[in-house]
Design a protein around this motif. Structure first.
Motif, PDB file in Angstrom:
ATOM      1  N   GLU A  73      -8.316   4.835  -0.132  1.00 30.06           N
ATOM      2  CA  GLU A  73      -7.008   5.156   0.443  1.00 30.06           C
ATOM      3  C   GLU A  73      -6.690   4.269   1.637  1.00 30.06           C
ATOM      4  OE1 GLU A  73      -4.568   7.065  -0.743  1.00 30.06           O
ATOM      5  OE2 GLU A  73      -5.874   7.313  -2.473  1.00 30.06           O
ATOM      6  N   VAL A  74      -7.674   4.029   2.497  1.00 27.66           N
ATOM      7  CA  VAL A  74      -7.466   3.131   3.640  1.00 27.66           C
ATOM      8  C   VAL A  74      -7.121   1.733   3.151  1.00 27.66           C
ATOM      9  CG1 VAL A  74      -8.626   1.994   5.585  1.00 27.66           C
ATOM     10  CG2 VAL A  74      -8.913   4.449   5.217  1.00 27.66           C
ATOM     11  N   TRP A  75      -7.833   1.255   2.143  1.00 25.69           N
ATOM     12  CA  TRP A  75      -7.563  -0.080   1.600  1.00 25.69           C
ATOM     13  C   TRP A  75      -6.145  -0.158   1.038  1.00 25.69           C
ATOM     14  CZ3 TRP A  75      -6.154  -2.373  -2.947  1.00 25.69           C
ATOM     15  CH2 TRP A  75      -6.327  -3.748  -3.022  1.00 25.69           C
ATOM     16  N   LYS A  76      -5.733   0.881   0.301  1.00 28.81           N
ATOM     17  CA  LYS A  76      -4.386   0.891  -0.277  1.00 28.81           C
ATOM     18  C   LYS A  76      -3.309   0.854   0.798  1.00 28.81           C
ATOM     19  CE  LYS A  76      -5.184   3.471  -4.556  1.00 28.81           C
ATOM     20  NZ  LYS A  76      -4.867   4.745  -5.229  1.00 28.81           N
ATOM     21  N   LYS A  77      -3.529   1.572   1.902  1.00 30.12           N
ATOM     22  CA  LYS A  77      -2.509   1.666   2.953  1.00 30.12           C
ATOM     23  C   LYS A  77      -2.508   0.468   3.882  1.00 30.12           C
ATOM     24  CE  LYS A  77      -2.391   6.689   3.020  1.00 30.12           C
ATOM     25  NZ  LYS A  77      -2.771   7.910   3.742  1.00 30.12           N
ATOM     26  N   GLU A  78      -3.676  -0.101   4.193  1.00 33.20           N
ATOM     27  CA  GLU A  78      -3.762  -1.157   5.191  1.00 33.20           C
ATOM     28  C   GLU A  78      -3.910  -2.558   4.616  1.00 33.20           C
ATOM     29  OE1 GLU A  78      -6.815  -0.142   7.965  1.00 33.20           O
ATOM     30  OE2 GLU A  78      -5.918   1.808   8.430  1.00 33.20           O
ATOM     31  N   THR A  79      -4.800  -2.726   3.672  1.00 35.08           N
ATOM     32  CA  THR A  79      -5.097  -4.070   3.173  1.00 35.08           C
ATOM     33  C   THR A  79      -4.146  -4.515   2.073  1.00 35.08           C
ATOM     34  OG1 THR A  79      -7.410  -3.656   3.694  1.00 35.08           O
ATOM     35  CG2 THR A  79      -6.944  -5.529   2.269  1.00 35.08           C
ATOM     36  N   PRO A 138      -0.951  -3.933   1.275  1.00 37.43           N
ATOM     37  CA  PRO A 138       0.358  -4.484   1.639  1.00 37.43           C
ATOM     38  C   PRO A 138       0.285  -5.907   2.199  1.00 37.43           C
ATOM     39  CG  PRO A 138       0.179  -2.240   2.418  1.00 37.43           C
ATOM     40  CD  PRO A 138      -1.176  -2.636   1.920  1.00 37.43           C
ATOM     41  N   ARG A 139      -0.825  -6.265   2.846  1.00 39.27           N
ATOM     42  CA  ARG A 139      -0.961  -7.617   3.400  1.00 39.27           C
ATOM     43  C   ARG A 139      -1.282  -8.651   2.331  1.00 39.27           C
ATOM     44  NH1 ARG A 139      -5.398  -7.317   7.574  1.00 39.27           N
ATOM     45  NH2 ARG A 139      -6.048  -5.597   6.260  1.00 39.27           N
ATOM     46  N   VAL A 140      -2.024  -8.277   1.295  1.00 42.16           N
ATOM     47  CA  VAL A 140      -2.433  -9.257   0.287  1.00 42.16           C
ATOM     48  C   VAL A 140      -1.521  -9.275  -0.935  1.00 42.16           C
ATOM     49  CG1 VAL A 140      -4.838  -9.174   0.975  1.00 42.16           C
ATOM     50  CG2 VAL A 140      -4.057  -7.672  -0.830  1.00 42.16           C
ATOM     51  N   ARG A 141      -0.669  -8.272  -1.058  1.00 42.45           N
ATOM     52  CA  ARG A 141       0.232  -8.208  -2.207  1.00 42.45           C
ATOM     53  C   ARG A 141       1.154  -9.416  -2.188  1.00 42.45           C
ATOM     54  NH1 ARG A 141       3.566  -2.985  -2.337  1.00 42.45           N
ATOM     55  NH2 ARG A 141       4.066  -3.830  -0.315  1.00 42.45           N
ATOM     56  N   ALA A 142       1.366 -10.007  -3.335  1.00 42.71           N
ATOM     57  CA  ALA A 142       2.227 -11.185  -3.439  1.00 42.71           C
ATOM     58  C   ALA A 142       3.672 -10.811  -3.123  1.00 42.71           C
ATOM     59  CB  ALA A 142       2.140 -11.764  -4.843  1.00 42.71           C
ATOM     60  N   VAL A 143       4.339 -11.692  -2.418  1.00 46.70           N
ATOM     61  CA  VAL A 143       5.746 -11.482  -2.106  1.00 46.70           C
ATOM     62  C   VAL A 143       6.554 -11.747  -3.370  1.00 46.70           C
ATOM     63  CG1 VAL A 143       7.664 -12.254  -0.678  1.00 46.70           C
ATOM     64  CG2 VAL A 143       5.350 -12.209   0.259  1.00 46.70           C
ATOM     65  N   ARG A 144       7.408 -10.817  -3.704  1.00 43.63           N
ATOM     66  CA  ARG A 144       8.198 -10.976  -4.927  1.00 43.63           C
ATOM     67  C   ARG A 144       9.410 -11.854  -4.671  1.00 43.63           C
ATOM     68  NH1 ARG A 144       7.891  -5.745  -8.555  1.00 43.63           N
ATOM     69  NH2 ARG A 144       5.814  -5.072  -7.999  1.00 43.63           N
ATOM     70  N   ARG A 145       9.772 -12.620  -5.684  1.00 41.75           N
ATOM     71  CA  ARG A 145      10.969 -13.442  -5.574  1.00 41.75           C
ATOM     72  C   ARG A 145      12.197 -12.560  -5.658  1.00 41.75           C
ATOM     73  NH1 ARG A 145      10.466 -17.641 -10.138  1.00 41.75           N
ATOM     74  NH2 ARG A 145       8.973 -16.203 -10.993  1.00 41.75           N
TER      75      ARG A 145
END
Length: 68
Positions: free
Chosen positions: A38-44, A46-53
């Motif tokens: 859960e911590v990884w889903k909330k904190e990490t 969002p930072r590593v998710r690819a930015v969508r066009r």
């Protein structure tokens, strides 16, 4: 390393020949730490998710449109 590439189908055939099969875990691993997940889903994530066009209309053609 060996400069060899395989298709998905070719990889599947090699694995099947060695006795491997597609399997899905029947249950979760004992070592799983749900609070860490859960911590990884909330904190990490969002930072590593690819930015969508942006969803703007466009063309898939590589050529420039004819300017007539």
């Amino acid at each position: 390393m060996f400069h060899i590439s395989y298709t998905v189908e070719g990889t599947w055939r090699l694995l099947k020949r060695q006795g491997w099969s597609w399997q899905q875990p029947a249950r979760r691993a004992i070592e799983r730490d749900d609070s860490a997940v859960e911590v990884w889903k909330k904190e990490t994530w969002p930072r590593v998710r690819a930015v969508r066009r942006s969803a703007t209309p466009g063309s898939s053609l590589r050529m420039k449109p004819d300017s007539r």
